[in-house]
Motif scaffolding. Structure first.
Motif, PDB file in Angstrom:
ATOM      1  N   CYS A 155      20.416 -21.606  34.340  1.00  0.00           N
ATOM      2  CA  CYS A 155      20.724 -22.830  35.083  1.00  0.00           C
ATOM      3  C   CYS A 155      20.274 -22.634  36.528  1.00  0.00           C
ATOM      4  O   CYS A 155      20.541 -21.602  37.129  1.00  0.00           O
ATOM      5  CB  CYS A 155      22.221 -23.093  35.013  1.00  0.00           C
ATOM      6  SG  CYS A 155      22.815 -24.285  36.220  1.00  0.00           S
ATOM      7  N   CYS A 158      23.723 -22.379  38.911  1.00  0.00           N
ATOM      8  CA  CYS A 158      24.645 -21.233  38.846  1.00  0.00           C
ATOM      9  C   CYS A 158      23.922 -19.945  38.457  1.00  0.00           C
ATOM     10  O   CYS A 158      24.507 -18.867  38.545  1.00  0.00           O
ATOM     11  CB  CYS A 158      25.795 -21.518  37.893  1.00  0.00           C
ATOM     12  SG  CYS A 158      25.321 -21.591  36.163  1.00  0.00           S
ATOM     13  N   CYS A 191      23.112 -26.469  33.507  1.00  0.00           N
ATOM     14  CA  CYS A 191      24.180 -26.400  32.510  1.00  0.00           C
ATOM     15  C   CYS A 191      24.524 -27.802  32.006  1.00  0.00           C
ATOM     16  O   CYS A 191      24.699 -28.720  32.798  1.00  0.00           O
ATOM     17  CB  CYS A 191      25.471 -25.847  33.125  1.00  0.00           C
ATOM     18  SG  CYS A 191      25.419 -24.129  33.634  1.00  0.00           S
ATOM     19  N   CYS A 197      29.445 -24.526  34.642  1.00  0.00           N
ATOM     20  CA  CYS A 197      28.606 -24.316  35.826  1.00  0.00           C
ATOM     21  C   CYS A 197      29.478 -24.056  37.058  1.00  0.00           C
ATOM     22  O   CYS A 197      29.218 -23.137  37.839  1.00  0.00           O
ATOM     23  CB  CYS A 197      27.751 -25.556  36.046  1.00  0.00           C
ATOM     24  SG  CYS A 197      26.366 -25.305  37.137  1.00  0.00           S
TER      25      CYS A 197
HETATM   26 ZN   LIG Z   1      25.017 -23.966  35.880  1.00  0.00          ZN
END
Ligand SMILES: [Zn+2]
Length: 216
Positions: A155, A158, A191, A197
């Motif tokens: 992602c 994150c 995400c 996330c």
């Molecule tokens: Zn994420």
């Protein structure tokens, strides 16, 4: 003590404390443990450049812990000084997405705002994802189309390997004299589950840059 820990900072501390706990449980060499402690202290301090003396003392205590019990108690104490995300009222949220007639909002009352760096939700039927983020002290809304990948990937916000979808949003600003069908889109793998996330995000730089590209 005034709340001073934002969600991404709490996630960072938690990650470091978990690392310390694992190290204390598995590494016998006191020199290695000491070096891990000092590393952790630096990483946490870096995340709080503006902390006052009381906050710094509380943060520094984190690198001195050893047992699982101590770590748990410490994180519980930090929990009381977390800054909640402020999502605004339902009306304010709707104003962020003026083009959407029937905006389906998430159940905000059921969420713990301390666990959020941003408010994110999905409208599966419309294939859309929504992000509300505090940019320059104001709420900014980004809506985008999601294309599921049905697999795990990193992602962009994150940085964890999670179930991601391609999130594509169209920038709000247009150059002067642009043709009517001009648009500029930005896409990122993100995400699907924004709760996951928000649990993993430890740095807001990438998310903030993305939101800025869309709304500025
Ligand atoms: Zn994420």
């Amino acid at each position: 003590m005034q709340p001073f820990i934002r969600n991404h900072q709490y996630n960072l501390i938690k990650k470091q404390i978990e690392l310390l706990q694992r190290t204390c449980a598995t590494v016998a060499d006191p020199k290695i443990v000491a070096s891990v402690r000092s590393n952790i202290q630096c990483k946490i301090a870096e995340a709080f450049p503006d902390a006052d003396a009381a906050a710094r003392e509380m943060l520094n205590r984190g690198s001195e812990l050893s047992t699982a019990n101590e770590c748990q108690q410490y994180l519980a104490a930090l929990d009381t000084v977390r800054i909640p995300f402020e999502p605004g009222t339902e009306q304010q949220l709707k104003k962020l997405f003026p083009k959407i007639k029937k905006l389906k909002l998430p159940e905000i009352a059921a969420m713990n705002m301390r666990d959020l760096s941003y408010l994110g939700w999905t409208d599966i039927a419309a294939n859309k994802q929504f992000i509300v983020y505090g940019l320059d002290d104001r709420l900014a809304g980004v809506e985008g189309r999601i294309t599921p990948t049905n697999k795990k990937g990193a992602c962009f916000a994150c940085n964890r390997q999670t179930e991601v979808a391609l999130f594509t949003a169209i920038a709000k600003s247009r150059p002067a004299h642009a043709s009517p069908d001009y648009y500029k889109a930005f896409g990122q793998y993100m995400c699907i589950d924004s709760a996951v996330c928000n649990q993993n995000i430890t740095d807001l730089t990438a998310l903030e840059q993305f939101v800025r590209q869309i709304v500025k």
